[in-house]
Design a protein around this motif. Structure first.
Motif, PDB file in Angstrom:
ATOM      1  N   ALA A   1       4.990   5.587  25.121  1.00  0.00           N
ATOM      2  CA  ALA A   1       4.942   6.753  25.935  1.00  0.00           C
ATOM      3  C   ALA A   1       3.828   6.629  27.107  1.00  0.00           C
ATOM      4  CB  ALA A   1       5.085   7.980  25.337  1.00  0.00           C
ATOM      5  N   SER A   2       3.929   6.849  28.369  1.00  0.00           N
ATOM      6  CA  SER A   2       2.774   6.881  29.518  1.00  0.00           C
ATOM      7  C   SER A   2       3.252   7.898  30.440  1.00  0.00           C
ATOM      8  CB  SER A   2       2.960   5.205  29.976  1.00  0.00           C
ATOM      9  OG  SER A   2       1.906   5.298  31.032  1.00  0.00           O
ATOM     10  N   PRO A   3       2.994   9.020  30.215  1.00  0.00           N
ATOM     11  CA  PRO A   3       3.269  10.122  30.907  1.00  0.00           C
ATOM     12  C   PRO A   3       2.575  10.175  32.385  1.00  0.00           C
ATOM     13  CG  PRO A   3       2.010  11.058  29.155  1.00  0.00           C
ATOM     14  CD  PRO A   3       2.091   9.733  28.696  1.00  0.00           C
ATOM     15  N   GLU A   4       3.055  10.875  33.209  1.00  0.00           N
ATOM     16  CA  GLU A   4       2.645  11.205  34.415  1.00  0.00           C
ATOM     17  C   GLU A   4       1.369  12.114  34.310  1.00  0.00           C
ATOM     18  OE1 GLU A   4       5.394  11.762  38.130  1.00  0.00           O
ATOM     19  OE2 GLU A   4       6.509  12.400  36.509  1.00  0.00           O
ATOM     20  N   ILE A   5       1.550  13.088  33.244  1.00  0.00           N
ATOM     21  CA  ILE A   5       0.540  14.333  33.299  1.00  0.00           C
ATOM     22  C   ILE A   5       0.684  14.786  31.964  1.00  0.00           C
ATOM     23  CG2 ILE A   5       1.841  16.022  34.086  1.00  0.00           C
ATOM     24  CD1 ILE A   5      -0.672  17.283  35.685  1.00  0.00           C
ATOM     25  N   CYS A   6      -0.526  15.073  31.168  1.00  0.00           N
ATOM     26  CA  CYS A   6      -0.604  15.844  30.181  1.00  0.00           C
ATOM     27  C   CYS A   6      -1.536  16.669  29.898  1.00  0.00           C
ATOM     28  CB  CYS A   6      -0.587  14.738  28.857  1.00  0.00           C
ATOM     29  SG  CYS A   6      -2.304  13.794  28.785  1.00  0.00           S
ATOM     30  N   GLY A  49     -16.278  13.256  22.394  1.00  0.00           N
ATOM     31  CA  GLY A  49     -16.062  12.094  21.873  1.00  0.00           C
ATOM     32  C   GLY A  49     -14.387  11.900  22.075  1.00  0.00           C
ATOM     33  N   GLN A  50     -13.647  12.959  21.541  1.00  0.00           N
ATOM     34  CA  GLN A  50     -12.222  13.061  21.755  1.00  0.00           C
ATOM     35  C   GLN A  50     -11.773  13.043  23.021  1.00  0.00           C
ATOM     36  OE1 GLN A  50     -11.827  16.392  19.133  1.00  0.00           O
ATOM     37  NE2 GLN A  50     -10.724  15.361  17.338  1.00  0.00           N
ATOM     38  N   ILE A  51     -12.396  13.890  23.809  1.00  0.00           N
ATOM     39  CA  ILE A  51     -12.156  14.163  25.295  1.00  0.00           C
ATOM     40  C   ILE A  51     -12.190  12.855  26.108  1.00  0.00           C
ATOM     41  CG2 ILE A  51     -12.715  15.101  27.577  1.00  0.00           C
ATOM     42  CD1 ILE A  51     -13.169  17.675  25.730  1.00  0.00           C
ATOM     43  N   GLU A  52     -13.497  12.178  25.750  1.00  0.00           N
ATOM     44  CA  GLU A  52     -13.638  10.872  26.202  1.00  0.00           C
ATOM     45  C   GLU A  52     -12.650   9.845  26.291  1.00  0.00           C
ATOM     46  OE1 GLU A  52     -17.280   7.401  26.325  1.00  0.00           O
ATOM     47  OE2 GLU A  52     -17.722   9.676  26.174  1.00  0.00           O
ATOM     48  N   ARG A  53     -12.217   9.555  24.852  1.00  0.00           N
ATOM     49  CA  ARG A  53     -11.145   8.861  24.396  1.00  0.00           C
ATOM     50  C   ARG A  53      -9.797   9.194  25.204  1.00  0.00           C
ATOM     51  NH1 ARG A  53      -8.044   8.877  18.501  1.00  0.00           N
ATOM     52  NH2 ARG A  53      -6.396   7.467  19.270  1.00  0.00           N
ATOM     53  N   PHE A  54      -9.572  10.198  25.395  1.00  0.00           N
ATOM     54  CA  PHE A  54      -8.127  10.592  25.912  1.00  0.00           C
ATOM     55  C   PHE A  54      -8.339  10.030  27.277  1.00  0.00           C
ATOM     56  CE2 PHE A  54      -7.905  14.188  22.791  1.00  0.00           C
ATOM     57  CZ  PHE A  54      -7.417  13.311  21.774  1.00  0.00           C
ATOM     58  N   MET A  55      -9.422  10.194  28.217  1.00  0.00           N
ATOM     59  CA  MET A  55      -9.658  10.031  29.468  1.00  0.00           C
ATOM     60  C   MET A  55      -9.591   8.536  29.725  1.00  0.00           C
ATOM     61  SD  MET A  55     -12.564  12.700  30.811  1.00  0.00           S
ATOM     62  CE  MET A  55     -12.111  14.442  31.121  1.00  0.00           C
ATOM     63  N   LYS A  56     -10.380   7.796  28.766  1.00  0.00           N
ATOM     64  CA  LYS A  56     -10.360   6.359  28.879  1.00  0.00           C
ATOM     65  C   LYS A  56      -8.672   5.812  28.462  1.00  0.00           C
ATOM     66  CE  LYS A  56     -15.149   5.560  28.161  1.00  0.00           C
ATOM     67  NZ  LYS A  56     -16.345   4.987  27.387  1.00  0.00           N
ATOM     68  N   LEU A  58      -5.815   7.327  28.134  1.00  0.00           N
ATOM     69  CA  LEU A  58      -4.543   7.541  28.747  1.00  0.00           C
ATOM     70  C   LEU A  58      -4.935   7.320  30.332  1.00  0.00           C
ATOM     71  CD1 LEU A  58      -3.556  10.925  26.709  1.00  0.00           C
ATOM     72  CD2 LEU A  58      -2.475   8.376  26.874  1.00  0.00           C
ATOM     73  N   GLY A  59      -6.134   7.964  30.742  1.00  0.00           N
ATOM     74  CA  GLY A  59      -6.369   8.020  32.307  1.00  0.00           C
ATOM     75  C   GLY A  59      -6.427   6.696  32.785  1.00  0.00           C
ATOM     76  N   GLU A  60      -7.563   6.015  32.418  1.00  0.00           N
ATOM     77  CA  GLU A  60      -7.749   4.545  32.820  1.00  0.00           C
ATOM     78  C   GLU A  60      -6.792   3.699  32.238  1.00  0.00           C
ATOM     79  OE1 GLU A  60     -11.644   3.729  31.719  1.00  0.00           O
ATOM     80  OE2 GLU A  60     -12.735   5.230  32.566  1.00  0.00           O
ATOM     81  N   GLY A  61      -6.284   3.549  31.156  1.00  0.00           N
ATOM     82  CA  GLY A  61      -5.224   2.666  30.666  1.00  0.00           C
ATOM     83  C   GLY A  61      -3.888   3.113  31.033  1.00  0.00           C
ATOM     84  N   HIS A  62      -3.505   4.046  31.508  1.00  0.00           N
ATOM     85  CA  HIS A  62      -2.083   4.445  31.696  1.00  0.00           C
ATOM     86  C   HIS A  62      -2.001   5.000  33.023  1.00  0.00           C
ATOM     87  CE1 HIS A  62      -0.068   3.032  27.866  1.00  0.00           C
ATOM     88  NE2 HIS A  62      -1.080   3.574  27.304  1.00  0.00           N
TER      89      HIS A  62
END
Length: 207
Positions: A1-6, A49-56, A58-62
């Protein structure tokens, strides 16, 4: 899954729901009361650390955009930290949340304080209001009059009016739409909302 927004919560917090058990006399399912009571001794974890992982990831990756959920003033500063590090990019979609025990309260001055702080930290951003329980419609209306977007739904409140249970999310959407249109405020279409938030489009979500 690669949502538009989360959703992405901007910090760990005590998320207290246990206090409402005293108000409920009839339980439909055996898991309900223990589920609420355990919030007295649990924490919603959203570390840096969790927030940074999500940003990288999902944000940068997807190419996912984030609805940055801020339950208190410190969460706004956490978001500013990640903005300074360029791990999240404008336009920001800042969801300020009121009335959850453990976060900022539901007083109108609390709403104004969150707005003033976000204005100072971010300048140009998309602001939205979420208020829990009986405060949902009043704070959403106040926020909309101050130029914000609004969120309603049964995750936040099970009522559509005083003592009146909502039958669906649609009940609450219809009510807040009526309120906003009565105030001569315009409702964005899905296409307009995608453009405002610079979403990648529903054809690129992989589900």
């Amino acid at each position: 899954a690669s949502p538009e927004i989360c959703s992405l919560n901007m910090g760990s917090m005590n998320f207290g729901l246990f206090q409402i058990t005293d108000k409920i006399k009839d339980w439909k399912h055996p898991w309900e009361k223990p589920y609420l009571e355990k919030t007295k001794d649990s924490i919603v974890s959203n570390t840096f650390g969790q927030i940074e992982r999500f940003m990288k990831d999902l944000g940068e990756g997807h190419g996912v955009r984030f609805e940055c959920e801020c339950y208190d003033v410190g969460h706004l500063y956490t978001l500013a930290h990640f903005l300074d590090r360029k791990l999240i990019k404008p336009p920001l979609f800042v969801q300020t949340i009121f009335g959850i025990l453990g976060g900022i309260g539901p007083h109108p001055e609390d709403l104004q304080h969150m707005k003033r702080t976000a204005d100072r930290l971010f300048g140009d951003y998309q602001w939205s209001i979420l208020a829990a329980g009986r405060h949902q419609m009043s704070l959403c209306t106040m926020g909309a009059m101050m130029g914000g977007n609004v969120r309603v739904g049964m995750e936040d409140s099970i009522y559509v009016g005083k003592g009146e249970l909502a039958k669906s999310n649609a009940d609450q959407v219809k009510k807040i739409r009526h309120v906003l249109e009565t105030l001569s405020l315009e409702i964005a279409t899905p296409d307009e909302a995608r453009q405002i938030l610079q979403l990648k489009g529903g054809d690129r979500v992989k589900f």
